[in-house]
Design a protein around this motif. Structure first.
Motif, short mmCIF file in Angstrom:
data_model
loop_
_atom_site.label_atom_id
_atom_site.label_comp_id
_atom_site.label_asym_id
_atom_site.label_seq_id
_atom_site.Cartn_x
_atom_site.Cartn_y
_atom_site.Cartn_z
N LEU A 143 40.94 6.72 8.37
CA LEU A 143 41.32 5.59 9.22
C LEU A 143 42.06 6.13 10.43
O LEU A 143 43.03 6.87 10.28
CB LEU A 143 42.21 4.62 8.44
CG LEU A 143 42.89 3.50 9.23
CD1 LEU A 143 41.86 2.55 9.83
CD2 LEU A 143 43.87 2.75 8.34
N SER A 144 41.60 5.78 11.62
CA SER A 144 42.28 6.16 12.86
C SER A 144 42.82 4.88 13.49
O SER A 144 42.07 3.93 13.70
CB SER A 144 41.32 6.85 13.83
OG SER A 144 40.80 8.02 13.26
N MET B 277 41.59 5.09 0.75
CA MET B 277 40.63 4.78 -0.29
C MET B 277 40.03 3.37 -0.07
O MET B 277 38.92 3.10 -0.47
CB MET B 277 41.31 4.80 -1.67
CG MET B 277 41.96 6.14 -1.99
SD MET B 277 40.79 7.48 -2.16
CE MET B 277 39.99 7.05 -3.66
N ARG B 278 40.81 2.51 0.56
CA ARG B 278 40.42 1.11 0.75
C ARG B 278 41.02 0.61 2.05
O ARG B 278 42.18 0.91 2.37
CB ARG B 278 40.97 0.32 -0.43
CG ARG B 278 40.62 -1.10 -0.49
CD ARG B 278 41.21 -1.70 -1.76
NE ARG B 278 40.88 -3.09 -1.84
CZ ARG B 278 41.42 -3.94 -2.68
NH1 ARG B 278 42.32 -3.53 -3.53
NH2 ARG B 278 41.07 -5.19 -2.68
N ASN C 224 35.98 6.14 9.38
CA ASN C 224 34.83 7.03 9.28
C ASN C 224 34.76 7.64 7.89
O ASN C 224 35.80 7.93 7.28
CB ASN C 224 34.93 8.17 10.30
CG ASN C 224 34.74 7.67 11.71
OD1 ASN C 224 33.71 7.10 12.03
ND2 ASN C 224 35.74 7.85 12.54
N ALA C 225 33.54 7.84 7.41
CA ALA C 225 33.34 8.49 6.12
C ALA C 225 33.70 9.97 6.25
O ALA C 225 33.50 10.58 7.29
CB ALA C 225 31.90 8.33 5.67
N VAL C 226 34.24 10.52 5.18
CA VAL C 226 34.58 11.94 5.14
C VAL C 226 33.87 12.54 3.93
O VAL C 226 33.97 12.03 2.82
CB VAL C 226 36.10 12.13 5.00
CG1 VAL C 226 36.45 13.60 4.82
CG2 VAL C 226 36.82 11.55 6.20
N ILE C 227 33.14 13.63 4.16
CA ILE C 227 32.45 14.30 3.07
C ILE C 227 33.45 15.20 2.36
O ILE C 227 34.08 16.06 2.98
CB ILE C 227 31.27 15.12 3.60
CG1 ILE C 227 30.25 14.18 4.26
CG2 ILE C 227 30.62 15.93 2.48
CD1 ILE C 227 29.14 14.87 4.98
#
Length: 68
Positions: free
Chosen positions: A3-4, A18-19, A58-61
């Motif tokens: 989260l930015s 996480m949420r 954004n998703a983080v791998i």
């Protein structure tokens, strides 16, 4: 997820969450709510949308690029 949050002074805070979701609080107005991995479910943090300039998730791998 990352989260930015950008504040009016152009400071950017990046938080791994996480949420995350928005909701309309009765006394505070629209808010952004997020939970990190160290928060209990339902015990995260909220920020009034009027106090921030914008936000993005954004998703983080997770893991290593090394092959098994």
């Amino acid at each position: 997820m990352k989260l930015s949050i950008m504040y009016p002074d152009n400071r950017v805070e990046e938080i791994y969450v996480m949420r995350v979701f928005t909701f309309n609080a009765i006394n505070a107005g629209p808010c952004l709510y997020y939970e990190t991995s160290s928060d209990l479910s339902g015990k995260g943090k909220s920020v009034r949308l009027s106090e921030i300039k914008c936000w993005e998730v954004n998703a983080v791998i997770v893991g290593s690029p090394m092959p098994l």
